[in-house]
Design a protein around this motif. Structure first.
Motif, short mmCIF file in Angstrom:
data_model
loop_
_atom_site.label_atom_id
_atom_site.label_comp_id
_atom_site.label_asym_id
_atom_site.label_seq_id
_atom_site.Cartn_x
_atom_site.Cartn_y
_atom_site.Cartn_z
N HIS A 89 3.60 -0.55 -7.61
CA HIS A 89 2.82 0.29 -6.69
C HIS A 89 3.76 0.99 -5.70
O HIS A 89 3.62 2.19 -5.43
CB HIS A 89 1.80 -0.57 -5.94
CG HIS A 89 1.16 0.10 -4.77
ND1 HIS A 89 0.30 1.18 -4.90
CD2 HIS A 89 1.28 -0.12 -3.43
CE1 HIS A 89 -0.11 1.57 -3.68
NE2 HIS A 89 0.48 0.80 -2.78
N HIS A 146 6.47 0.83 2.27
CA HIS A 146 5.27 0.74 3.11
C HIS A 146 4.52 -0.59 2.96
O HIS A 146 3.84 -1.03 3.87
CB HIS A 146 4.32 1.93 2.86
CG HIS A 146 3.51 1.83 1.61
ND1 HIS A 146 4.01 2.11 0.35
CD2 HIS A 146 2.21 1.48 1.40
CE1 HIS A 146 3.07 1.94 -0.55
NE2 HIS A 146 1.96 1.56 0.06
N ASP A 147 4.66 -1.25 1.81
CA ASP A 147 3.97 -2.53 1.60
C ASP A 147 4.93 -3.71 1.55
O ASP A 147 4.55 -4.79 1.08
CB ASP A 147 3.16 -2.48 0.29
CG ASP A 147 1.84 -1.72 0.47
OD1 ASP A 147 1.36 -1.60 1.62
OD2 ASP A 147 1.30 -1.25 -0.56
N GLN A 179 -5.89 3.52 4.73
CA GLN A 179 -6.12 3.19 3.32
C GLN A 179 -7.52 2.61 3.16
O GLN A 179 -8.15 2.73 2.12
CB GLN A 179 -5.04 2.20 2.86
CG GLN A 179 -5.09 1.84 1.40
CD GLN A 179 -4.46 2.89 0.51
OE1 GLN A 179 -4.43 4.08 0.86
NE2 GLN A 179 -3.96 2.48 -0.62
N ASP A 194 -0.73 6.71 -1.84
CA ASP A 194 -1.02 5.27 -1.74
C ASP A 194 -2.26 4.89 -2.54
O ASP A 194 -2.19 4.11 -3.49
CB ASP A 194 -1.17 4.88 -0.25
CG ASP A 194 -0.99 3.38 -0.02
OD1 ASP A 194 -0.74 2.64 -0.98
OD2 ASP A 194 -1.12 2.94 1.14
#
Ligand SMILES: [Fe+2]
Ligand SMILES: [Fe+2]
Length: 195
Positions: A61, A85-86, A123, A158
């Motif tokens: 991802h 970002h994650d 998100q 995303d």
């Protein structure tokens, strides 16, 4: 091990430390801070094989998010923001966006930092209504100058980065970019000690 790495300060409490002690510690910090990119790469790899029920694992991802941003011509800083970002998913179980935001804050401008910090709530526009939450929670930030930029990140890089058939670049493709972006902080009280 080098002399620098073997050297130790001699104080027992910071109240009896002196400048010579901190010269030793600063030498250690200089080499430690140079290893940040490697530590980030190692930590990103923890997301490998971590599906959490999603169609692709969290590393894929992240790579897909960064690849989509890169192919759209986004800046190197943006692409690395997308890649990381994650990264907080493993430790920031209830606030993962804050982890990436804190790690990247010294290296990004205000807008990119704002995007990564708030991407969790933005998100939510794409799934909060499926789990009994308000998908419009992001509206509390409507007046921010970065609202649209954060909404764009979630929309283009995303929420749609879960396609198992998308051909992402490998982590090695982004490694030189990551090394450049985190090579030197733009803002940090420890910036001087790194130079
Ligand atoms: Fe996220
Ligand atoms: Fe994500």
């Amino acid at each position: 091990m080098s002399d620098v790495q073997e050297a130790r300060a001699s104080f027992t409490a910071m109240t009896n430390a002196d400048a010579a002690d901190y010269e030793i510690i600063t030498d250690h910090f200089r080499s430690f801070s140079k290893g940040l990119a490697d530590r980030l790469l190692d930590h990103l790899k923890l997301l490998d094989g971590d599906f959490g029920g999603f169609p692709i694992d969290r590393l894929q991802h992240s790579l897909q998010s960064a690849t989509r941003a890169h192919r759209d011509g986004k800046s190197e800083d943006y692409v690395i923001m997308a890649l990381l970002h994650d990264i907080g998913d493993t430790l920031g179980t209830f606030n993962h966006a804050d982890i990436a935001a804190s790690i990247l804050q010294p290296f990004l401008d205000e807008e990119l930092h704002w995007i990564v910090k708030h991407h969790g709530i933005f998100q939510g526009y794409y799934f909060f209504h499926h789990i009994g939450l308000d998908r419009n929670l992001r509206e509390q930030f409507r007046d921010s100058p970065y609202f649209d930029a954060c909404a764009e990140f979630c929309e283009k890089y995303d929420q749609n980065a879960f396609d198992p058939d998308y051909e992402s670049e490998p982590l090695s493709f982004f490694e030189p970019m990551l090394r450049r972006v985190v090579a030197k902080p733009r803002q940090s009280i420890y910036k001087a000690a790194q130079e």
